[in-house]
Design an enzyme around this catalytic site. Structure first.
Site, PDB file in Angstrom:
ATOM      1  N   HIS A 120      38.775 -10.636  11.475  1.00  0.00           N
ATOM      2  CA  HIS A 120      37.489 -10.798  12.174  1.00  0.00           C
ATOM      3  C   HIS A 120      36.882  -9.399  12.337  1.00  0.00           C
ATOM      4  O   HIS A 120      37.623  -8.412  12.436  1.00  0.00           O
ATOM      5  CB  HIS A 120      37.802 -11.415  13.545  1.00  0.00           C
ATOM      6  CG  HIS A 120      36.612 -11.801  14.358  1.00  0.00           C
ATOM      7  ND1 HIS A 120      35.888 -10.895  15.087  1.00  0.00           N
ATOM      8  CD2 HIS A 120      36.047 -13.006  14.579  1.00  0.00           C
ATOM      9  CE1 HIS A 120      34.923 -11.533  15.732  1.00  0.00           C
ATOM     10  NE2 HIS A 120      34.994 -12.816  15.440  1.00  0.00           N
ATOM     11  N   ASP A 197      46.226  -9.762  16.791  1.00  0.00           N
ATOM     12  CA  ASP A 197      45.039 -10.419  17.323  1.00  0.00           C
ATOM     13  C   ASP A 197      45.355 -11.913  17.395  1.00  0.00           C
ATOM     14  O   ASP A 197      45.361 -12.614  16.378  1.00  0.00           O
ATOM     15  CB  ASP A 197      43.850 -10.133  16.403  1.00  0.00           C
ATOM     16  CG  ASP A 197      42.610 -10.920  16.785  1.00  0.00           C
ATOM     17  OD1 ASP A 197      42.699 -11.767  17.702  1.00  0.00           O
ATOM     18  OD2 ASP A 197      41.553 -10.699  16.165  1.00  0.00           O
ATOM     19  N   LYS A 223      39.110 -19.144  24.417  1.00  0.00           N
ATOM     20  CA  LYS A 223      39.624 -19.906  23.272  1.00  0.00           C
ATOM     21  C   LYS A 223      40.869 -20.711  23.640  1.00  0.00           C
ATOM     22  O   LYS A 223      41.503 -21.315  22.795  1.00  0.00           O
ATOM     23  CB  LYS A 223      39.918 -18.956  22.112  1.00  0.00           C
ATOM     24  CG  LYS A 223      38.633 -18.325  21.530  1.00  0.00           C
ATOM     25  CD  LYS A 223      38.903 -17.631  20.237  1.00  0.00           C
ATOM     26  CE  LYS A 223      37.840 -16.627  19.870  1.00  0.00           C
ATOM     27  NZ  LYS A 223      36.675 -17.206  19.208  1.00  0.00           N
ATOM     28  N   CYS A 361      32.020 -14.230  11.105  1.00  0.00           N
ATOM     29  CA  CYS A 361      32.326 -12.845  11.544  1.00  0.00           C
ATOM     30  C   CYS A 361      33.469 -12.258  10.716  1.00  0.00           C
ATOM     31  O   CYS A 361      34.338 -11.557  11.267  1.00  0.00           O
ATOM     32  CB  CYS A 361      32.696 -12.785  13.019  1.00  0.00           C
ATOM     33  SG  CYS A 361      31.364 -13.209  14.112  1.00  0.00           S
TER      34      CYS A 361
HETATM   35  N1  PLP Z   1      39.462 -12.069  16.535  1.00  0.00           N
HETATM   36  C1  PLP Z   1      39.428 -13.320  16.031  1.00  0.00           C
HETATM   37  C2  PLP Z   1      40.445 -13.723  15.000  1.00  0.00           C
HETATM   38  C3  PLP Z   1      38.464 -14.229  16.461  1.00  0.00           C
HETATM   39  O1  PLP Z   1      38.428 -15.460  15.955  1.00  0.00           O
HETATM   40  C4  PLP Z   1      37.515 -13.806  17.434  1.00  0.00           C
HETATM   41  C5  PLP Z   1      36.444 -14.706  17.877  1.00  0.00           C
HETATM   42  O2  PLP Z   1      36.100 -15.665  17.242  1.00  0.00           O
HETATM   43  C6  PLP Z   1      37.614 -12.503  17.948  1.00  0.00           C
HETATM   44  C7  PLP Z   1      38.593 -11.670  17.464  1.00  0.00           C
HETATM   45  C8  PLP Z   1      36.665 -12.010  18.995  1.00  0.00           C
HETATM   46  O3  PLP Z   1      36.874 -12.678  20.196  1.00  0.00           O
HETATM   47  P1  PLP Z   1      35.916 -12.423  21.483  1.00  0.00           P
HETATM   48  O4  PLP Z   1      34.512 -12.631  20.980  1.00  0.00           O
HETATM   49  O5  PLP Z   1      36.339 -13.461  22.456  1.00  0.00           O
HETATM   50  O6  PLP Z   1      36.140 -11.036  21.928  1.00  0.00           O
END
Ligand code: PLP
Length: 404
Positions: A120, A197, A223, A361
């Site tokens: 991401h 992550d 989430k 993203c």
């Molecule tokens: N990393 C992963 C794999 C994600 O799916 C997401 C959000 O969709 C994030 C990081 C970022 O999360 P947040 O927007 O809650 O900080």
């Protein structure tokens, strides 16, 4: 495995499904919230609102106790060794940025940081910026034709110069579970730290940070049925102890003079300013909600939904599913020939079905696969086989409309 009746009872705990006929298949973006979480937040603001770690009146003590209770519960949930290893942030994004900022002194010129091609943006950009600032190399583990990490190449990439590997537990584009244990073992042989992550794994897979032996594990409460704006950063105590404060302000000091500040220890050193107290209370209730079920059972149920989805969608002419291998969990990404993913997402929306469309993203992996985007459906505990059948029928109607 959950029975049909059990899922119906679980679903009833989510007010969003009460008065509207929606199919919510965008759980990888954020999950819906159960009554327990919503009510606890409302009750907190209505009855107990106050700041934490400052005011010694009963309201202040109540809020502070709630915060520390949540920390204890998160420690148990992740099987962390010490409660100080749990740091509250605003989300996964902030947690990764915190670690990247605090790792500045770990790196010297020409050291390496390793990420994967499937990350991401939140797990790419902080490392890009850090490596640029430190003149370090950002190396990338490629994926094979099934979207899986190429661990043979990882073994070639990793050297004594590798200081940190940051990798998702489950990819948000395709739902692939990465083989963390082997990766962490290899990394530690080279004295590299490993950050996981866990955004897409939390509440879907059992997480035991001591068993994984990762150095950091980060995720967002929104989430896992909790509220947005609250992130959890787990880090090994001996590493976090060495981190400098990432931001400075109230709540993280022993003593301040105009010349010098003596900082508190963990966890406060890394939690400057007023935290998201309602978010922390909501997270506690989300953990209570999850505590009613076994994560193993949730994983099996979501796997069943995924298998069912793959089976029925596979019959559609012109569909390309990314991917169908056994390392998947709760996410299905696909495209259909001759119809744009965005247009199809809009048509599904007209049927009351919420899916995510686009690059999720994760532009680097989509560009590598020469994909402009996909349609992504992602499941949570309240989704059902019946919803998947409705999804299929609606999809067929959308395709009929397109092929008129
Ligand atoms: N990393 C992963 C794999 C994600 O799916 C997401 C959000 O969709 C994030 C990081 C970022 O999360 P947040 O927007 O809650 O900080």
């Amino acid at each position: 495995m959950f029975s049909y009746e059990e899922i119906k009872t679980i679903r009833k705990q989510f007010p969003i499904f009460k008065n509207q006929n929606i199919i919510y298949f965008d759980n990888a973006a954020t999950t819906q919230k159960p009554f327990q979480v919503i009510n606890a937040i409302t009750k907190y603001y209505g009855n107990f609102n106050s700041n934490v770690n400052r005011s010694f009146h009963f309201l202040g003590q109540f809020s502070t106790n709630c915060l520390e209770l949540s920390r204890n519960k998160l420690k148990a949930f992740l099987n962390a060794k010490y409660r100080e290893e749990i740091i509250f942030t605003s989300g996964t994004t902030e947690s990764i940025n915190l670690i990247a900022c605090c790792s500045y002194n770990l790196l010297t010129k020409y050291d390496d940081i390793i990420i994967s091609h499937s990350e991401h943006h939140s797990n790419i950009i902080p490392w890009q910026v850090l490596s640029q600032n430190k003149n370090a190399n950002l190396k990338v583990i490629p994926v094979n034709s099934e979207g899986e990490l190429n661990l043979i190449i990882l073994k070639k990439l990793i050297t004594k110069k590798t200081k940190l590997i940051s990798i998702s537990h489950v990819t948000n584009t395709f739902g692939i579970i990465n083989p963390l244990k082997g990766l962490i073992k290899t990394a530690h042989k080279y004295n590299s730290l490993v950050l996981i992550d866990g955004s897409q794994a939390i509440s879907h897979l059992t997480i035991d940070v001591q068993n994984l032996a990762c150095d950091f594990y980060v995720f967002s409460s929104h989430k896992m049925y909790g509220p947005p704006g609250l992130g959890i950063l787990y880090g090994k105590k001996q590493i976090l102890d060495k981190f400098p404060p990432y931001k400075c302000g109230g709540g993280m000091i022993e003593k301040v003079t105009l010349k010098k500040t003596i900082f508190s220890g963990l966890p406060f050193k890394l939690e400057a300013g007023t935290p998201n107290i309602a978010g922390i209370i909501g997270t506690n209730k989300a953990l209570n909600f999850l505590g009613n079920y076994s994560i193993r059972k949730i994983k099996t149920y979501e796997k069943k939904l995924l298998k069912y989805a793959i089976n029925i969608l596979s019959n559609i002419k012109g569909i390309k599913i990314y991917y169908k291998n056994s390392k998947l969990t709760k996410i299905l990404s696909f495209n259909l020939e001759n119809i744009n993913y965005f247009d199809l997402g809009k048509l599904l929306n007209n049927h009351g079905i919420a899916v995510r469309t686009g690059k999720h993203c994760a532009q680097p992996i989509m560009d590598y696969l020469k994909l402009n985007g996909t349609i992504r459906i992602s499941f949570a505990i309240y989704n059902t086989i019946e919803e998947m059948d409705i999804f299929y029928n609606s999809l067929m109607k959308c395709l009929d409309l397109v092929n008129l």
